[in-house]
Design a protein around this motif. Sequence first.
Motif, PDB file in Angstrom:
ATOM      1  N   VAL A 229       0.846  -1.182   0.000  1.00  0.00           N
ATOM      2  CA  VAL A 229       0.000   0.000   0.000  1.00  0.00           C
ATOM      3  C   VAL A 229       0.885   1.236   0.000  1.00  0.00           C
ATOM      4  CG1 VAL A 229      -1.858   1.247   1.165  1.00  0.00           C
ATOM      5  CG2 VAL A 229      -1.768  -1.262   1.294  1.00  0.00           C
ATOM      6  N   CYS A 230       0.854   1.977  -1.114  1.00  0.00           N
ATOM      7  CA  CYS A 230       1.707   3.165  -1.248  1.00  0.00           C
ATOM      8  C   CYS A 230       1.247   4.294  -0.337  1.00  0.00           C
ATOM      9  CB  CYS A 230       1.669   3.680  -2.683  1.00  0.00           C
ATOM     10  SG  CYS A 230       2.475   2.637  -3.878  1.00  0.00           S
ATOM     11  N   ASN A 231       2.191   5.129   0.056  1.00  0.00           N
ATOM     12  CA  ASN A 231       1.855   6.352   0.770  1.00  0.00           C
ATOM     13  C   ASN A 231       1.179   7.346  -0.167  1.00  0.00           C
ATOM     14  OD1 ASN A 231       3.053   5.337   3.087  1.00  0.00           O
ATOM     15  ND2 ASN A 231       5.019   6.299   2.669  1.00  0.00           N
ATOM     16  N   ILE A 232       0.493   8.316   0.409  1.00  0.00           N
ATOM     17  CA  ILE A 232      -0.132   9.381  -0.373  1.00  0.00           C
ATOM     18  C   ILE A 232       0.932  10.368  -0.863  1.00  0.00           C
ATOM     19  CG2 ILE A 232      -1.801  11.271  -0.331  1.00  0.00           C
ATOM     20  CD1 ILE A 232      -3.189   8.637   0.039  1.00  0.00           C
ATOM     21  N   MET A 233       1.885  10.676   0.016  1.00  0.00           N
ATOM     22  CA  MET A 233       2.909  11.678  -0.266  1.00  0.00           C
ATOM     23  C   MET A 233       4.302  11.076  -0.086  1.00  0.00           C
ATOM     24  SD  MET A 233       0.758  14.296  -0.588  1.00  0.00           S
ATOM     25  CE  MET A 233       1.782  15.776  -0.596  1.00  0.00           C
ATOM     26  N   THR A 234       5.308  11.747  -0.651  1.00  0.00           N
ATOM     27  CA  THR A 234       6.686  11.417  -0.289  1.00  0.00           C
ATOM     28  C   THR A 234       6.939  11.952   1.119  1.00  0.00           C
ATOM     29  OG1 THR A 234       7.541  13.475  -1.231  1.00  0.00           O
ATOM     30  CG2 THR A 234       7.449  11.542  -2.680  1.00  0.00           C
ATOM     31  N   GLN A 235       8.030  11.548   1.729  1.00  0.00           N
ATOM     32  CA  GLN A 235       8.297  11.930   3.120  1.00  0.00           C
ATOM     33  C   GLN A 235       9.598  12.709   3.221  1.00  0.00           C
ATOM     34  OE1 GLN A 235       8.072   8.695   5.910  1.00  0.00           O
ATOM     35  NE2 GLN A 235       8.789   9.939   7.627  1.00  0.00           N
ATOM     36  N   ASP A 236       9.479  13.922   3.728  1.00  0.00           N
ATOM     37  CA  ASP A 236      10.650  14.759   3.926  1.00  0.00           C
ATOM     38  C   ASP A 236      11.623  14.074   4.889  1.00  0.00           C
ATOM     39  OD1 ASP A 236      12.289  17.047   3.842  1.00  0.00           O
ATOM     40  OD2 ASP A 236      11.317  17.901   5.608  1.00  0.00           O
ATOM     41  N   GLY A 237      12.903  14.055   4.537  1.00  0.00           N
ATOM     42  CA  GLY A 237      13.907  13.431   5.388  1.00  0.00           C
ATOM     43  C   GLY A 237      14.003  11.933   5.226  1.00  0.00           C
ATOM     44  N   ARG A 277       1.627  23.369   1.022  1.00  0.00           N
ATOM     45  CA  ARG A 277       2.227  23.276   2.353  1.00  0.00           C
ATOM     46  C   ARG A 277       3.232  22.145   2.430  1.00  0.00           C
ATOM     47  NH1 ARG A 277      -1.426  21.571   7.145  1.00  0.00           N
ATOM     48  NH2 ARG A 277      -0.105  19.737   7.143  1.00  0.00           N
ATOM     49  N   TYR A 278       2.895  21.007   1.850  1.00  0.00           N
ATOM     50  CA  TYR A 278       3.829  19.882   1.819  1.00  0.00           C
ATOM     51  C   TYR A 278       5.064  20.230   0.984  1.00  0.00           C
ATOM     52  CZ  TYR A 278       1.197  16.189   4.193  1.00  0.00           C
ATOM     53  OH  TYR A 278       0.571  15.404   5.135  1.00  0.00           O
ATOM     54  N   ARG A 279       4.845  20.919  -0.123  1.00  0.00           N
ATOM     55  CA  ARG A 279       5.959  21.291  -0.995  1.00  0.00           C
ATOM     56  C   ARG A 279       6.951  22.174  -0.251  1.00  0.00           C
ATOM     57  NH1 ARG A 279       3.048  23.396  -4.670  1.00  0.00           N
ATOM     58  NH2 ARG A 279       2.509  21.378  -5.599  1.00  0.00           N
ATOM     59  N   ALA A 280       6.444  23.063   0.581  1.00  0.00           N
ATOM     60  CA  ALA A 280       7.310  23.938   1.368  1.00  0.00           C
ATOM     61  C   ALA A 280       8.144  23.151   2.372  1.00  0.00           C
ATOM     62  CB  ALA A 280       6.463  24.984   2.097  1.00  0.00           C
ATOM     63  N   GLU A 281       7.664  21.955   2.729  1.00  0.00           N
ATOM     64  CA  GLU A 281       8.374  21.104   3.689  1.00  0.00           C
ATOM     65  C   GLU A 281       9.202  20.016   2.991  1.00  0.00           C
ATOM     66  OE1 GLU A 281       5.271  19.612   6.165  1.00  0.00           O
ATOM     67  OE2 GLU A 281       4.867  21.541   7.117  1.00  0.00           O
ATOM     68  N   GLY A 282       9.282  20.086   1.652  1.00  0.00           N
ATOM     69  CA  GLY A 282      10.112  19.138   0.915  1.00  0.00           C
ATOM     70  C   GLY A 282       9.428  17.851   0.525  1.00  0.00           C
ATOM     71  N   ALA A 283       8.095  17.833   0.559  1.00  0.00           N
ATOM     72  CA  ALA A 283       7.354  16.624   0.189  1.00  0.00           C
ATOM     73  C   ALA A 283       6.351  16.961  -0.907  1.00  0.00           C
ATOM     74  CB  ALA A 283       6.634  16.046   1.403  1.00  0.00           C
ATOM     75  N   GLU A 284       5.876  15.934  -1.603  1.00  0.00           N
ATOM     76  CA  GLU A 284       4.918  16.138  -2.689  1.00  0.00           C
ATOM     77  C   GLU A 284       4.085  14.884  -2.887  1.00  0.00           C
ATOM     78  OE1 GLU A 284       7.197  16.877  -6.179  1.00  0.00           O
ATOM     79  OE2 GLU A 284       8.381  15.041  -5.979  1.00  0.00           O
ATOM     80  N   ALA A 285       2.998  15.029  -3.645  1.00  0.00           N
ATOM     81  CA  ALA A 285       2.157  13.868  -3.938  1.00  0.00           C
ATOM     82  C   ALA A 285       2.969  12.807  -4.672  1.00  0.00           C
ATOM     83  CB  ALA A 285       0.957  14.301  -4.777  1.00  0.00           C
ATOM     84  N   LEU A 286       2.768  11.560  -4.298  1.00  0.00           N
ATOM     85  CA  LEU A 286       3.541  10.465  -4.871  1.00  0.00           C
ATOM     86  C   LEU A 286       3.200  10.274  -6.348  1.00  0.00           C
ATOM     87  CD1 LEU A 286       5.546   8.181  -3.964  1.00  0.00           C
ATOM     88  CD2 LEU A 286       3.535   6.693  -3.836  1.00  0.00           C
ATOM     89  N   THR A 287       4.211  10.278  -7.187  1.00  0.00           N
ATOM     90  CA  THR A 287       4.029  10.007  -8.610  1.00  0.00           C
ATOM     91  C   THR A 287       3.950   8.501  -8.836  1.00  0.00           C
ATOM     92  OG1 THR A 287       5.224  12.003  -9.277  1.00  0.00           O
ATOM     93  CG2 THR A 287       5.055  10.223 -10.907  1.00  0.00           C
TER      94      THR A 287
END
Length: 346
Positions: A229-237, A277-287
């Motif tokens: 089960v994939c995550n919704i977003m990538t994870q900062d760090g 907001r996620y983009r500002a923290e270094g994360a984005e929707a998973l491609t």
Amino acid sequence: MSAMLPSRQLWAQGPRIVAIGGGTGLSTMLRGLKKYTKNLTAIVTVSDDGGGSGMLRRDIGMLPPGDIRHCMESLANTEPVMQQLLTYRFESGTLRGQCFGNLLLAALNGVTGSFDEAVRSMGQVLAISGTVIPVTTTDVRLTATFENGAYVVGESNIFGFKKQQDCRIDHVELLPAHPKALPDALDAIAAADLILLGPGSLYTSIIPNLLVDGVAEAIAASDAQKIYVCNIMTQDGETEGYTAADHLAALLRHGTADMVELCLANSSPIPPELAERYRAEGAEALTVDRERIARMGVELVERPLASPSGDFARHDPDALASAVLDIYRARAVHIYGGSESYRIEK
């Protein structure tokens, strides 16, 4: 087609599901799955060394309770006051930041004399729907080696060290290497009809379970359906810049190449303000790179799984559980109780 509402008898006879991971992602999924089957087992990582879990680990030498507690909360059938107690965090004094649920598990650890018995006893106290099992009772530390050769020890140190190194994680390991799996965990995997990996932090919640001796091999050897089960977003760090196929490749590299049959990914759009907001923290929707996943020999299913509201981009427990059961039913050899309906209202 979404799963329908069944009788309690069908719920009791539902598929044997094993969910492997840790953290918020696993507990969110369990909250939805418990409505479909009584035969639910969570196998949970014990490598956390930060926050309240890290404090108890250092102070009294117990295994980290945090991820276990999150799963217990999701599966508990208790009064609202007990739910509030489990999640209550002390705001001052020497217990500041510590969660009552962690302390309850710590007390049971002292009473029973072993962490796995403490977890079993807490499950009885909370009348949980299903079973929660630590993947091992060995006192393990997680290490990460980066693509530039840098190396760090401790799960809580990986985020900051990765930001400092500014390169991808090459692989993670456990210290000591190949700790012994809890027999109950291996037995649950062997008996499962459906095995779920994730959602959750790739390198710190899911993969550590696969590094425990025999776990990846037991998953690969099982006749159960096996879904990542994939995550919704990538994870900062941890997984900045990763695609769905990157996640899957890392999972299989740390486990076995034939360990997963199907990849379940989200197709819901993320609201623009939340994405920003996620983009500002270094994360984005998973491609979701469909062609690469196909070349890996893994089937891909995309469903709208993201919660439509909230301050975080997370799975909707009911949507995720419904999708998982739809996939299972479509591929199952046996239809439990002669019906396709497994869900029960609380």
